[in-house]
Design a protein around this motif. Structure first.
Motif, short mmCIF file in Angstrom:
data_model
loop_
_atom_site.label_atom_id
_atom_site.label_comp_id
_atom_site.label_asym_id
_atom_site.label_seq_id
_atom_site.Cartn_x
_atom_site.Cartn_y
_atom_site.Cartn_z
N SER A 149 0.88 -1.16 0.00
CA SER A 149 0.00 0.00 0.00
C SER A 149 0.92 1.21 0.00
CB SER A 149 -0.88 -0.02 1.25
OG SER A 149 -1.68 1.15 1.30
N ALA A 150 0.67 2.17 -0.89
CA ALA A 150 1.58 3.30 -1.04
C ALA A 150 0.81 4.59 -1.30
CB ALA A 150 2.55 3.03 -2.19
N SER A 151 1.41 5.69 -0.85
CA SER A 151 0.83 7.00 -1.16
C SER A 151 1.54 7.54 -2.39
CB SER A 151 0.93 7.97 0.02
OG SER A 151 2.26 8.22 0.36
N VAL A 152 0.72 8.01 -3.31
CA VAL A 152 1.18 8.42 -4.63
C VAL A 152 0.84 9.89 -4.85
CG1 VAL A 152 0.85 7.98 -7.11
CG2 VAL A 152 0.74 6.10 -5.49
N PRO A 153 1.78 10.68 -5.35
CA PRO A 153 1.46 12.08 -5.65
C PRO A 153 0.37 12.16 -6.72
CG PRO A 153 3.82 11.64 -5.97
CD PRO A 153 3.16 10.34 -5.68
N GLU A 154 -0.55 13.10 -6.57
CA GLU A 154 -1.63 13.28 -7.54
C GLU A 154 -1.08 13.52 -8.95
OE1 GLU A 154 -4.96 13.13 -7.75
OE2 GLU A 154 -5.16 12.45 -5.70
N ILE A 155 0.08 14.17 -9.05
CA ILE A 155 0.62 14.52 -10.36
C ILE A 155 1.39 13.37 -11.01
CG2 ILE A 155 0.73 16.98 -9.87
CD1 ILE A 155 3.76 16.58 -9.31
N LEU A 156 1.36 12.19 -10.39
CA LEU A 156 2.08 11.04 -10.91
C LEU A 156 1.61 10.68 -12.31
CD1 LEU A 156 4.00 8.56 -10.39
CD2 LEU A 156 1.92 7.35 -9.74
N ASN A 157 2.55 10.41 -13.19
CA ASN A 157 2.24 9.89 -14.50
C ASN A 157 2.14 8.37 -14.36
OD1 ASN A 157 2.44 8.73 -17.11
ND2 ASN A 157 3.38 10.62 -17.88
N VAL A 158 0.92 7.86 -14.25
CA VAL A 158 0.68 6.44 -14.00
C VAL A 158 1.27 5.57 -15.11
CG1 VAL A 158 -1.09 4.69 -13.60
CG2 VAL A 158 -1.36 6.96 -12.63
N GLU A 159 1.22 6.07 -16.33
CA GLU A 159 1.76 5.29 -17.45
C GLU A 159 3.27 5.09 -17.30
OE1 GLU A 159 1.10 2.72 -20.17
OE2 GLU A 159 -0.52 3.92 -19.33
N GLN A 160 3.99 6.12 -16.85
CA GLN A 160 5.43 5.98 -16.62
C GLN A 160 5.69 4.97 -15.50
OE1 GLN A 160 6.92 9.94 -15.89
NE2 GLN A 160 7.30 10.31 -18.06
N LEU A 161 4.89 5.01 -14.44
CA LEU A 161 5.03 4.04 -13.36
C LEU A 161 4.79 2.63 -13.87
CD1 LEU A 161 5.38 3.18 -10.41
CD2 LEU A 161 2.94 3.69 -10.08
N ARG A 162 3.72 2.45 -14.63
CA ARG A 162 3.43 1.12 -15.19
C ARG A 162 4.59 0.62 -16.05
NH1 ARG A 162 -1.72 -0.47 -14.15
NH2 ARG A 162 -3.27 1.18 -13.95
N ASN A 163 5.16 1.51 -16.87
CA ASN A 163 6.29 1.12 -17.71
C ASN A 163 7.48 0.69 -16.87
OD1 ASN A 163 4.85 1.63 -20.06
ND2 ASN A 163 5.65 3.70 -20.30
N SER A 164 7.77 1.43 -15.79
CA SER A 164 8.89 1.07 -14.91
C SER A 164 8.66 -0.30 -14.27
CB SER A 164 9.05 2.10 -13.79
OG SER A 164 9.41 3.35 -14.29
N LEU A 165 7.45 -0.51 -13.77
CA LEU A 165 7.15 -1.78 -13.12
C LEU A 165 7.07 -2.93 -14.12
CD1 LEU A 165 4.55 -0.58 -10.46
CD2 LEU A 165 6.97 -1.17 -10.09
N ASP A 166 6.56 -2.67 -15.33
CA ASP A 166 6.52 -3.70 -16.37
C ASP A 166 7.93 -4.13 -16.75
OD1 ASP A 166 3.77 -3.76 -16.43
OD2 ASP A 166 3.57 -2.56 -18.27
N SER A 167 8.85 -3.19 -16.81
CA SER A 167 10.24 -3.52 -17.13
C SER A 167 10.83 -4.45 -16.06
CB SER A 167 11.06 -2.23 -17.23
OG SER A 167 12.41 -2.52 -17.44
#
Length: 179
Positions: A149-167
């Motif tokens: 469970s994590a707190s995420v900044p509202e301005i987070l680019n979710v697609e960039q996060l998904r790409n990082s985790l997918d890698s």
């Protein structure tokens, strides 16, 4: 007469402990907290590797705070290792939201390090994490599982996060889901 209605100021502490697992361990800590007029508010307790460890959030009137800290420190003389830390005053940011991640895959060194590096790189703060390694039902291969469970900044680019985790998932043969 006014003092009769005054609400006493409270302090909050996080108690961390570890000991050989045995009956009565939690009772020993609970009795110590109660004797100092403390209130057990929240805890995470677990048996890990033959030891019993825990995190406990307690509150205590300011008048009993020193006695509580001393009484818990006195437990260190036995087989229990105890640490007491005063909590920080709560500060919440309106610009964050909470997300959940689940991770599963073959166990290997570095999974937590890689995922936590990706989260930190996106300014994501881990609030809670539970993980375990267990035997897969059919193959008996060791599987790593985690829930974060994590707190995420509202301005987070979710697609960039998904790409990082997918890698990471591709490199380590993991399934990482964000909810």
């Amino acid at each position: 007469m006014r003092d009769k209605w005054r609400v006493p100021m409270h302090c909050s502490y996080i108690i961390t402990f570890i000991s050989d697992d045995r009956p009565g361990l939690v009772e020993t800590i609970a009795n110590t907290v109660r004797k100092c007029d403390g209130n057990w508010q929240e805890s995470r307790l677990s048996q890990l590797g033959g030891k019993f460890a825990g995190l406990i959030l307690v509150s205590v009137p300011q008048s009993g705070a020193a006695a509580l800290v001393q009484a818990l420190s006195d437990l260190n003389q036995g087989d229990i290792s105890v640490s007491v830390t005063e909590t920080a005053k709560k500060t919440t940011s309106p610009d964050v939201r909470t997300v959940s991640l689940s991770i599963i895959g073959p166990d290997r060194s570095g999974i937590v390090q890689e995922v936590s590096r990706a989260l930190a790189g996106h300014r994501i703060n881990v609030i809670e994490m539970d993980s375990k390694v267990s035997s897969a039902p059919m193959s008996a291969e060791m599987l790593f599982e985690a829930r974060i469970s994590a707190s995420v900044p509202e301005i987070l680019n979710v697609e960039q996060l998904r790409n990082s985790l997918d890698s990471i998932a591709d490199q380590m043969t993991l399934e990482i889901e964000i909810a």
